[in-house]
Motif scaffolding. Structure first.
Motif, mmCIF file in Angstrom:
data_model
loop_
_atom_site.group_PDB
_atom_site.id
_atom_site.type_symbol
_atom_site.label_atom_id
_atom_site.label_comp_id
_atom_site.label_asym_id
_atom_site.label_seq_id
_atom_site.Cartn_x
_atom_site.Cartn_y
_atom_site.Cartn_z
ATOM 1 N N ILE A 43 0.854 -1.113 -0.161
ATOM 2 C CA ILE A 43 0.003 -0.014 -0.111
ATOM 3 C C ILE A 43 1.023 1.267 -0.082
ATOM 4 C CG2 ILE A 43 -1.657 1.440 1.483
ATOM 5 C CD1 ILE A 43 -3.035 -1.099 2.152
ATOM 6 N N LEU A 44 1.905 1.398 0.999
ATOM 7 C CA LEU A 44 2.644 2.608 0.875
ATOM 8 C C LEU A 44 3.614 2.740 -0.332
ATOM 9 C CD1 LEU A 44 4.484 2.273 4.573
ATOM 10 C CD2 LEU A 44 2.661 3.695 3.900
ATOM 11 N N GLY A 45 4.172 1.616 -1.001
ATOM 12 C CA GLY A 45 4.681 1.715 -2.084
ATOM 13 C C GLY A 45 3.935 2.304 -3.407
ATOM 14 N N LEU A 46 2.736 1.548 -3.413
ATOM 15 C CA LEU A 46 1.856 2.122 -4.528
ATOM 16 C C LEU A 46 1.074 3.615 -4.419
ATOM 17 C CD1 LEU A 46 0.159 0.955 -7.061
ATOM 18 C CD2 LEU A 46 -1.472 0.055 -5.462
ATOM 19 N N THR A 47 0.953 3.774 -3.092
ATOM 20 C CA THR A 47 0.497 5.276 -2.951
ATOM 21 C C THR A 47 1.391 6.149 -3.400
ATOM 22 O OG1 THR A 47 -0.795 4.352 -0.987
ATOM 23 C CG2 THR A 47 -0.097 6.744 -1.035
ATOM 24 N N ILE A 48 2.708 6.098 -2.843
ATOM 25 C CA ILE A 48 3.588 7.207 -3.536
ATOM 26 C C ILE A 48 3.892 7.188 -4.794
ATOM 27 C CG2 ILE A 48 4.661 7.503 -1.112
ATOM 28 C CD1 ILE A 48 6.988 5.642 -2.030
ATOM 29 N N SER A 49 3.848 6.036 -5.482
ATOM 30 C CA SER A 49 4.118 6.101 -6.879
ATOM 31 C C SER A 49 2.927 6.622 -7.743
ATOM 32 C CB SER A 49 4.599 4.518 -7.253
ATOM 33 O OG SER A 49 3.307 3.659 -7.012
ATOM 34 N N VAL A 50 1.790 6.364 -7.092
ATOM 35 C CA VAL A 50 0.702 6.831 -7.795
ATOM 36 C C VAL A 50 0.611 8.441 -7.629
ATOM 37 C CG1 VAL A 50 -1.781 6.829 -8.102
ATOM 38 C CG2 VAL A 50 -0.648 4.719 -8.013
ATOM 39 N N LEU A 51 0.696 8.704 -6.327
ATOM 40 C CA LEU A 51 0.700 10.085 -5.888
ATOM 41 C C LEU A 51 1.326 11.055 -6.854
ATOM 42 C CD1 LEU A 51 0.461 10.328 -2.044
ATOM 43 C CD2 LEU A 51 -1.282 11.371 -3.716
ATOM 44 N N LEU B 197 7.875 -0.677 -8.727
ATOM 45 C CA LEU B 197 6.735 -0.776 -7.769
ATOM 46 C C LEU B 197 5.443 -1.522 -8.428
ATOM 47 C CD1 LEU B 197 7.570 2.286 -5.477
ATOM 48 C CD2 LEU B 197 8.230 0.157 -5.070
ATOM 49 N N MET B 198 5.179 -0.562 -9.509
ATOM 50 C CA MET B 198 3.894 -1.024 -10.246
ATOM 51 C C MET B 198 4.038 -2.266 -10.994
ATOM 52 S SD MET B 198 2.877 2.888 -11.872
ATOM 53 C CE MET B 198 2.883 4.441 -10.937
ATOM 54 N N SER B 199 5.107 -2.636 -11.405
ATOM 55 C CA SER B 199 5.423 -3.781 -12.086
ATOM 56 C C SER B 199 4.836 -5.172 -11.437
ATOM 57 C CB SER B 199 6.508 -3.709 -12.846
ATOM 58 O OG SER B 199 7.379 -4.138 -11.861
ATOM 59 N N ARG C 143 12.170 -8.671 -4.451
ATOM 60 C CA ARG C 143 13.508 -8.197 -4.820
ATOM 61 C C ARG C 143 13.401 -7.105 -5.815
ATOM 62 N NH1 ARG C 143 18.419 -12.068 -6.621
ATOM 63 N NH2 ARG C 143 17.883 -13.188 -4.643
ATOM 64 N N VAL C 144 12.759 -7.132 -6.845
ATOM 65 C CA VAL C 144 12.246 -5.875 -7.740
ATOM 66 C C VAL C 144 11.643 -4.708 -6.909
ATOM 67 C CG1 VAL C 144 10.836 -5.292 -9.636
ATOM 68 C CG2 VAL C 144 12.213 -7.442 -9.642
ATOM 69 N N TYR C 145 10.894 -5.282 -5.932
ATOM 70 C CA TYR C 145 9.890 -4.262 -5.245
ATOM 71 C C TYR C 145 10.752 -3.527 -4.371
ATOM 72 C CZ TYR C 145 5.958 -2.225 -3.156
ATOM 73 O OH TYR C 145 4.738 -1.348 -2.485
ATOM 74 N N GLN C 146 11.859 -4.144 -3.715
ATOM 75 C CA GLN C 146 12.751 -3.633 -2.704
ATOM 76 C C GLN C 146 13.806 -2.666 -3.467
ATOM 77 O OE1 GLN C 146 14.555 -6.698 -0.861
ATOM 78 N NE2 GLN C 146 12.940 -7.143 0.356
ATOM 79 N N TYR C 147 14.177 -2.982 -4.673
ATOM 80 C CA TYR C 147 15.023 -2.210 -5.338
ATOM 81 C C TYR C 147 14.289 -0.823 -5.838
ATOM 82 C CZ TYR C 147 18.491 -5.824 -5.659
ATOM 83 O OH TYR C 147 19.179 -7.095 -5.398
ATOM 84 N N GLY C 148 13.031 -1.083 -6.249
ATOM 85 C CA GLY C 148 12.080 -0.017 -6.737
ATOM 86 C C GLY C 148 12.034 1.025 -5.580
ATOM 87 N N LEU C 149 11.895 0.370 -4.449
ATOM 88 C CA LEU C 149 11.654 1.452 -3.426
ATOM 89 C C LEU C 149 13.087 2.164 -3.027
ATOM 90 C CD1 LEU C 149 9.725 -0.829 -0.598
ATOM 91 C CD2 LEU C 149 9.041 1.545 -1.511
ATOM 92 N N VAL C 150 14.175 1.498 -3.010
ATOM 93 C CA VAL C 150 15.554 2.218 -2.976
ATOM 94 C C VAL C 150 15.573 3.559 -4.031
ATOM 95 C CG1 VAL C 150 18.136 1.954 -2.828
ATOM 96 C CG2 VAL C 150 16.450 0.482 -1.900
ATOM 97 N N LEU C 151 15.137 2.984 -5.074
ATOM 98 C CA LEU C 151 15.309 3.977 -6.616
ATOM 99 C C LEU C 151 14.465 4.990 -6.245
ATOM 100 C CD1 LEU C 151 17.004 4.626 -8.971
ATOM 101 C CD2 LEU C 151 15.325 3.049 -9.993
#
Length: 463
Positions: A28-36, A127-129, A88-96
């Motif tokens: 939820i947190l990752g999706l929220t900031i990417s959509v926002l 994050l979205m992928s 792993r992809v999600y974690q890398y996405g959050l870092v980037l």
């Protein structure tokens, strides 16, 4: 005895409680900031352009750079998720995404901010992928519909809150804080992701990443978005024609290459599943209809009806609010009512709302507008959760990443097409452009009704 939280989900029952709830919060947190971040930049563009001494036309690239980076990398990142794990992809996405948010805030020129937005778009695409693929691992199978409903709810809330949040921040602080607020959220999400997100289930199939396919994918979808943007901005037909010709050539080569791959980057193997293909078509039509309406309505409310910016914003609010309410409720109906029928019912309601908006009286009251907006939003919310569930659940487990990437791609393509069609109709009909946009949106919604109904004769293949 050392405590250890398992990161491998049971294929039937998802994650155990309380790990499930922390994993859901992470998504939820990752999706929220990417959509926002896709929504707030639009509101801040005039302020950013003045601060960076850039023209209004050039400042559009702050938005375009983010959008193009996402659409060109989404399928590649979802494929990598199938290879190395969605976690792993999600974690890398959050870092980037978190690091590039700081880069955005520290930018001192348009070129610097545009580059930062490209990199931030890559993080957002990561994050979205894989977010819906992670949802499939996190939630028990019997509750997957509710998980999809929450996912749709988060997207609706984030989209609705974007302009309001941006206006609130800009009223008390610099535009840089629109990006700085991502940093603490990203850090919290990363800590939770490392501890609670599940690993991919074991699979005998090990897909191989094909670099030429990734390059052709980026060029194909990048050219598509650029061509639509050039068309919308009134570029010469020579430029638009050259972009379309390049798109046709590269796109044809790309698809032909994918047909020869055992596990393709562009999931043509999934498109051979009738329910998946019909759901994708329905999704593109629905997002095209939504974007046609949501881009045209502010011009109608302010230009034709003389409402202020604040009044127009408030009158648009019932749409996302109704989606927020309906999406979780629709998630609870999944499994009880066929997804194709739910989708047809939702898009029928949305079509009625769109045609009702197109037939508003010359001097409508606020109530006349509000119930029509709510009808559109409720219909879209009823459609979205079951449709997303069908897309993800109709794919084999080891191809969840590809299904998740296609879901995001359908949304972006529909939105891009809708925005370009608004520009076309505004150029063709200088006085009643908004009216024709709403009629066309209703037509796309009716198309989605028919295509979604075709799924009722199909059964989702259980891998």
């Amino acid at each position: 005895m050392k405590q250890h939280i398992s990161t491998r989900p049971d294929s039937a029952d998802g994650l155990p409680v309380p790990q499930r709830y922390f994993a859901i919060l992470t998504v939820i947190l990752g999706l929220t900031i990417s959509v926002l971040d896709g929504a707030i930049a639009n509101v801040a563009l005039p302020t950013i352009a003045v601060d960076l001494q850039a023209s209004a036309a050039k400042s559009i690239w702050i938005v375009n750079a983010y959008q193009i980076a996402i659409v060109t990398s989404l399928l590649s990142l979802s494929f990598i998720g199938d290879m190395i794990g969605y976690r792993r992809v999600y974690q890398y996405g959050l870092v980037l995404f978190t690091c590039t948010s700081l880069f955005c805030a520290l930018s001192t020129s348009l070129e610097m901010l545009t580059l930062a937005r490209v990199l931030q778009g890559l993080g957002g695409a990561a994050l979205m992928s894989v977010n819906t693929a992670l949802i499939r691992l996190i939630w028990p199978q019997r509750l997957l519909g509710a998980g999809m409903g929450i996912n749709s709810f988060v997207v609706a809330v984030s989209s609705a809150a974007g302009p309001t949040l941006a206006a609130a921040v800009l009223s008390v602080a610099s535009w840089k804080w629109l990006f700085l607020i991502n940093i603490p959220v990203g850090i919290v999400a990363l800590i939770l992701a490392v501890k609670y997100l599940p690993a991919n289930p074991p699979s005998a199939i090990r897909p191989r990443f094909d670099i030429p396919s990734a390059l052709m994918n980026a060029l194909t979808f990048g050219l598509l978005v650029i061509a639509l943007s050039s068309f919308a901005q009134g570029q010469s037909w020579t430029i638009v024609g050259a972009e379309l010709a390049a798109l046709l050539i590269i796109g044809t080569l790309f698809v032909r290459r994918q047909l020869t791959m055992p596990v393709p980057l562009l999931p043509v193997d999934l498109l051979r599943i009738p329910v998946f293909a019909l759901s994708m078509c329905t999704s593109v039509c629905s997002f095209t209809a939504q974007m046609l309406a949501l881009v045209a309505l502010p011009f109608y409310l302010q230009g034709a009806l003389g409402r202020s910016e604040v009044e127009a914003g408030l009158l648009l609010t019932p749409w996302p609010l109704a989606t927020m309410v309906m999406a979780p409720l629709a998630g609870l109906l999944i499994g009880r009512i066929h997804g194709g029928l739910l989708g047809s019912a939702g898009m029928s309601i949305m079509a009625v709302g769109l045609f009702a908006l197109a037939m508003l009286p010359a001097s409508p009251t606020d109530g006349d507008i509000i119930w029509r907006m709510a009808l559109c939003g409720a219909g879209f919310g009823l459609f979205q959760s079951p449709n997303n569930h069908t897309i993800v659940s109709s794919a084999p487990p080891h191809r969840s990443g590809g299904a998740s990437g296609m879901l995001g791609t359908a949304r972006l393509l529909g939105q891009s097409a809708g925005a370009a069609l608004v520009a076309l109709l505004f150029n063709l009909f200088t006085t009643n452009g908004s009216h024709y946009c709403l009629l066309l949106a209703g037509g796309f919604a009716l198309t989605a009704v028919v295509v979604s109904g075709l799924r009722a004769t199909r059964h989702v293949a259980r891998p």
